[in-house]
Structures are given as structure tokens and as C-alpha cells.
Design a protein around this motif. Structure first.
Motif, PDB file in Angstrom:
ATOM      1  N   ASN A 108      -6.013   6.185  -3.311  1.00 13.70           N
ATOM      2  CA  ASN A 108      -6.978   5.439  -2.492  1.00 13.70           C
ATOM      3  C   ASN A 108      -6.512   3.997  -2.264  1.00 13.70           C
ATOM      4  O   ASN A 108      -7.219   3.032  -2.563  1.00 13.70           O
ATOM      5  CB  ASN A 108      -8.357   5.449  -3.158  1.00 13.70           C
ATOM      6  CG  ASN A 108      -8.321   4.872  -4.566  1.00 13.70           C
ATOM      7  OD1 ASN A 108      -7.281   4.907  -5.233  1.00 13.70           O
ATOM      8  ND2 ASN A 108      -9.446   4.350  -5.034  1.00 13.70           N
TER       9      ASN A 108
ATOM     10  N   GLU B 112      -6.174   2.059   0.305  1.00 12.84           N
ATOM     11  CA  GLU B 112      -6.948   1.183   1.202  1.00 12.84           C
ATOM     12  C   GLU B 112      -8.088   0.506   0.449  1.00 12.84           C
ATOM     13  O   GLU B 112      -8.458  -0.632   0.760  1.00 12.84           O
ATOM     14  CB  GLU B 112      -7.495   1.985   2.385  1.00 12.84           C
ATOM     15  CG  GLU B 112      -6.428   2.460   3.365  1.00 12.84           C
ATOM     16  CD  GLU B 112      -5.868   1.352   4.230  1.00 12.84           C
ATOM     17  OE1 GLU B 112      -6.452   0.247   4.229  1.00 12.84           O
ATOM     18  OE2 GLU B 112      -4.842   1.580   4.893  1.00 12.84           O
ATOM     19  N   GLU B 113      -8.656   1.185  -0.520  1.00 14.15           N
ATOM     20  CA  GLU B 113      -9.708   0.600  -1.349  1.00 14.15           C
ATOM     21  C   GLU B 113      -9.117  -0.133  -2.558  1.00 14.15           C
ATOM     22  O   GLU B 113      -9.664  -1.138  -3.016  1.00 14.15           O
ATOM     23  CB  GLU B 113     -10.662   1.681  -1.840  1.00 14.15           C
ATOM     24  CG  GLU B 113     -11.425   2.374  -0.732  1.00 14.15           C
ATOM     25  CD  GLU B 113     -12.317   3.487  -1.261  1.00 14.15           C
ATOM     26  OE1 GLU B 113     -12.461   3.600  -2.498  1.00 14.15           O
ATOM     27  OE2 GLU B 113     -12.851   4.245  -0.442  1.00 14.15           O
ATOM     28  N   PHE B 114      -8.008   0.378  -3.047  1.00 13.11           N
ATOM     29  CA  PHE B 114      -7.419  -0.166  -4.277  1.00 13.11           C
ATOM     30  C   PHE B 114      -6.796  -1.533  -4.043  1.00 13.11           C
ATOM     31  O   PHE B 114      -6.942  -2.444  -4.866  1.00 13.11           O
ATOM     32  CB  PHE B 114      -6.361   0.812  -4.796  1.00 13.11           C
ATOM     33  CG  PHE B 114      -5.792   0.455  -6.144  1.00 13.11           C
ATOM     34  CD1 PHE B 114      -6.564   0.574  -7.287  1.00 13.11           C
ATOM     35  CD2 PHE B 114      -4.482   0.014  -6.272  1.00 13.11           C
ATOM     36  CE1 PHE B 114      -6.043   0.245  -8.538  1.00 13.11           C
ATOM     37  CE2 PHE B 114      -3.951  -0.310  -7.507  1.00 13.11           C
ATOM     38  CZ  PHE B 114      -4.739  -0.195  -8.642  1.00 13.11           C
TER      39      PHE B 114
ATOM     40  N   GLN C 113       0.831  -1.203   0.000  1.00  8.93           N
ATOM     41  CA  GLN C 113       0.000   0.000   0.000  1.00  8.93           C
ATOM     42  C   GLN C 113       0.867   1.254   0.000  1.00  8.93           C
ATOM     43  O   GLN C 113       0.604   2.204  -0.745  1.00  8.93           O
ATOM     44  CB  GLN C 113      -0.940  -0.007   1.202  1.00  8.93           C
ATOM     45  CG  GLN C 113      -2.061  -1.015   1.083  1.00  8.93           C
ATOM     46  CD  GLN C 113      -2.918  -1.077   2.328  1.00  8.93           C
ATOM     47  OE1 GLN C 113      -2.492  -0.707   3.416  1.00  8.93           O
ATOM     48  NE2 GLN C 113      -4.155  -1.533   2.175  1.00  8.93           N
TER      49      GLN C 113
ATOM     50  N   LYS D 297      -8.615  -8.028   2.220  1.00 11.48           N
ATOM     51  CA  LYS D 297      -9.942  -8.610   2.022  1.00 11.48           C
ATOM     52  C   LYS D 297     -10.707  -8.025   0.844  1.00 11.48           C
ATOM     53  O   LYS D 297     -11.716  -8.576   0.419  1.00 11.48           O
ATOM     54  CB  LYS D 297     -10.764  -8.449   3.305  1.00 11.48           C
ATOM     55  CG  LYS D 297     -10.195  -9.231   4.482  1.00 11.48           C
ATOM     56  CD  LYS D 297     -11.070  -9.101   5.714  1.00 11.48           C
ATOM     57  CE  LYS D 297     -10.496  -9.888   6.874  1.00 11.48           C
ATOM     58  NZ  LYS D 297     -11.324  -9.775   8.100  1.00 11.48           N
ATOM     59  N   LYS D 298     -10.216  -6.897   0.305  1.00 11.52           N
ATOM     60  CA  LYS D 298     -10.941  -6.257  -0.793  1.00 11.52           C
ATOM     61  C   LYS D 298      -9.958  -5.478  -1.645  1.00 11.52           C
ATOM     62  O   LYS D 298      -9.039  -4.846  -1.118  1.00 11.52           O
ATOM     63  CB  LYS D 298     -12.020  -5.314  -0.234  1.00 11.52           C
ATOM     64  CG  LYS D 298     -12.921  -4.706  -1.287  1.00 11.52           C
ATOM     65  CD  LYS D 298     -13.990  -3.836  -0.645  1.00 11.52           C
ATOM     66  CE  LYS D 298     -14.915  -3.230  -1.689  1.00 11.52           C
ATOM     67  NZ  LYS D 298     -15.945  -2.358  -1.079  1.00 11.52           N
ATOM     68  N   HIS D 299     -10.155  -5.528  -2.980  1.00 10.10           N
ATOM     69  CA  HIS D 299      -9.229  -4.820  -3.853  1.00 10.10           C
ATOM     70  C   HIS D 299      -9.848  -4.590  -5.233  1.00 10.10           C
ATOM     71  O   HIS D 299     -10.907  -5.115  -5.561  1.00 10.10           O
ATOM     72  CB  HIS D 299      -7.894  -5.571  -3.964  1.00 10.10           C
ATOM     73  CG  HIS D 299      -8.057  -7.037  -4.236  1.00 10.10           C
ATOM     74  ND1 HIS D 299      -7.569  -8.006  -3.399  1.00 10.10           N
ATOM     75  CD2 HIS D 299      -8.674  -7.698  -5.245  1.00 10.10           C
ATOM     76  CE1 HIS D 299      -7.865  -9.203  -3.884  1.00 10.10           C
ATOM     77  NE2 HIS D 299      -8.526  -9.035  -5.012  1.00 10.10           N
ATOM     78  N   ASN D 300      -9.148  -3.803  -6.033  1.00  8.35           N
ATOM     79  CA  ASN D 300      -9.567  -3.522  -7.389  1.00  8.35           C
ATOM     80  C   ASN D 300      -9.604  -4.825  -8.211  1.00  8.35           C
ATOM     81  O   ASN D 300      -8.759  -5.708  -8.018  1.00  8.35           O
ATOM     82  CB  ASN D 300      -8.586  -2.527  -8.008  1.00  8.35           C
ATOM     83  CG  ASN D 300      -9.023  -2.030  -9.367  1.00  8.35           C
ATOM     84  OD1 ASN D 300      -8.967  -2.753 -10.355  1.00  8.35           O
ATOM     85  ND2 ASN D 300      -9.443  -0.777  -9.431  1.00  8.35           N
TER      86      ASN D 300
ATOM     87  N   ALA E 166      -6.094  -4.237  -0.701  1.00  9.96           N
ATOM     88  CA  ALA E 166      -6.092  -4.625   0.703  1.00  9.96           C
ATOM     89  C   ALA E 166      -6.273  -6.133   0.804  1.00  9.96           C
ATOM     90  O   ALA E 166      -6.533  -6.812  -0.193  1.00  9.96           O
ATOM     91  CB  ALA E 166      -7.196  -3.895   1.464  1.00  9.96           C
TER      92      ALA E 166
END
Length: 211
Positions: free
Chosen positions: A34, A36-38, A24, A42-45, A40
Motif C-alpha cells: 500500500n 500510496e498510503e504508506f 514508492q 502529503k500523507k505517510h505512515n 506520499a
């Protein structure tokens, strides 16, 4: 562990230490705001899932990173260095631990991976441990980009089960990601969530009476 005859291991943060925060920070340095959203745990682009299933090539992946950073001047080397910052290394004596487990069980590796990381890892284990691949440490090593499937989708577990004639009720899956554990459960596998640092793998296996 009673009735368990087969064990499927995850790789990242089970055997090999990875660090999402480092990546990150590296992506932020490339200009991706971004993070943390892009990208991570458990969640990513979607580009990362696409890369892990070989739906896009390394060149296309790098192009996506340039677009996300809004910087067409980023070099392949800069992107690869940032992306590979995730990778720390094999913890402790985990290779020896895996060989001990293999003496008692049929063992398999199942890793969400991608071409850039895979090449780095293969070069790393050759240099640091003098091994060419994981053929001696597992009956078979599976990587998502070769299968064109990824965890936690149930079909990746079903393929490993079918190809190796495994009985799910005799098979244990060990992973550090809760979402992957849930996918394995849908395939009928026993599961253990790895909730300690990978350097504690040996202790973890003894704690759960696997060794």
C-alpha cells in the motif's frame, strides 16, 4: 521584495530534486503493497515523522520497513537503497543562486530530513561539488532530525525565528509543500509556494522580485 530581509528555504524540490514516485516504486519492490498510503508527499505512515524527528534510530526505522514489508530478511543496504532512491540531486546552478541570494538577505535552510538521507546528501555534495556542508550557503542550516521538530508544526518555525532574532514580518519562507506553508503562516511568516521544478529556482526568485 520590499521589506523582506530574511529568507528561509526548504531543501527538497526547492534546491534539491526529490522524487516520491521513485521511492514508492522501490518500497513496492521491497514488498510494501500500500505504498500510496504508506509513503506520499502529503500523507505517510508515522514512522517517517518519527525518523525525521530522531524519535527512532536508523536501526529502528529499518526494522519498521521490514515489518511493513513482512520480510525480516531485507538487508540494511537494500532498505537504504530503496529509501535513498528519493534523492536525485541539486538542480542546475542552485548553489550559485543561493550565494547570490545571501548577498542581499539573511538566509536559512529548514529541511525535514533524517539520518540516512542526511548522510547520503553530505557525501553527495562533497563528491559532486567539493563542499563539506551548507555553512557557506546559509547563515545557518536547520535539519529536523537535529532539532527533533519537523514542519509543518509551528514550533519549528518559532525556534528558527527566536534563535536568529528574526522579525516574522521581514521574513519569507519558501517551500513546495502547501501544508508546510500553512505552518509557516501560523508563525507569522510571509510565504511563497514553490510550484516549479527546482531547476527553475533562479527564475522563480526573479519572478517574485527576490533577485
Amino acid at each position: 521584495m520590499e521589506k523582506i530581509k530574511n529568507i528561509i528555504f526548504d531543501y527538497g524540490n526547492v534546491i534539491f530534486e526529490i522524487n516520491f514516485k521513485r521511492t514508492q516504486a522501490a518500497l513496492l519492490q521491497l514488498g510494501i503493497a500500500n505504498v500510496e498510503e504508506f509513503f506520499a508527499h502529503k500523507k505517510h505512515n508515522p514512522i517517517f515523522d518519527n525518523f525525521e524527528t530522531a524519535a527512532i534510530t536508523p536501526a529502528e526505522f529499518r526494522a519498521e520497513i521490514r515489518a511493513a514489508a513482512n520480510n525480516t530478511n531485507l538487508t540494511d543496504a537494500q532498505i537504504d537503497e530503496a529509501w535513498n532512491s528519493l534523492l536525485i540531486g541539486v538542480s542546475g546552478n542552485n548553489h550559485e543562486v543561493l550565494l547570490d541570494v545571501k548577498k542581499k538577505y539573511r538566509t536559512f535552510l529548514l529541511s525535514n530530513n533524517n539520518e540516512i538521507h542526511y548522510d547520503w546528501i553530505i557525501n553527495y555534495i562533497k563528491k559532486e561539488f567539493g563542499i563539506a556542508n551548507y555553512d557557506n550557503h546559509f547563515e545557518k542550516a536547520y535539519f529536523s532530525q537535529h532539532m527533533r521538530l519537523r514542519k509543518p508544526n509551528v514550533n519549528i518555525f518559532e525556534q528558527v525565528i527566536k534563535e536568529n532574532n528574526l522579525n516574522p514580518q521581514e521574513t519569507l519562507f519558501i517551500d513546495d509543500s502547501p501544508q508546510h506553508i500553512e505552518g509557516a503562516k501560523k508563525a507569522g511568516l510571509h510565504t511563497l509556494l514553490m510550484d516549479v521544478h527546482p531547476e527553475k529556482l533562479n527564475d522563480f526568485l526573479h519572478q517574485h522580485h527576490i533577485l
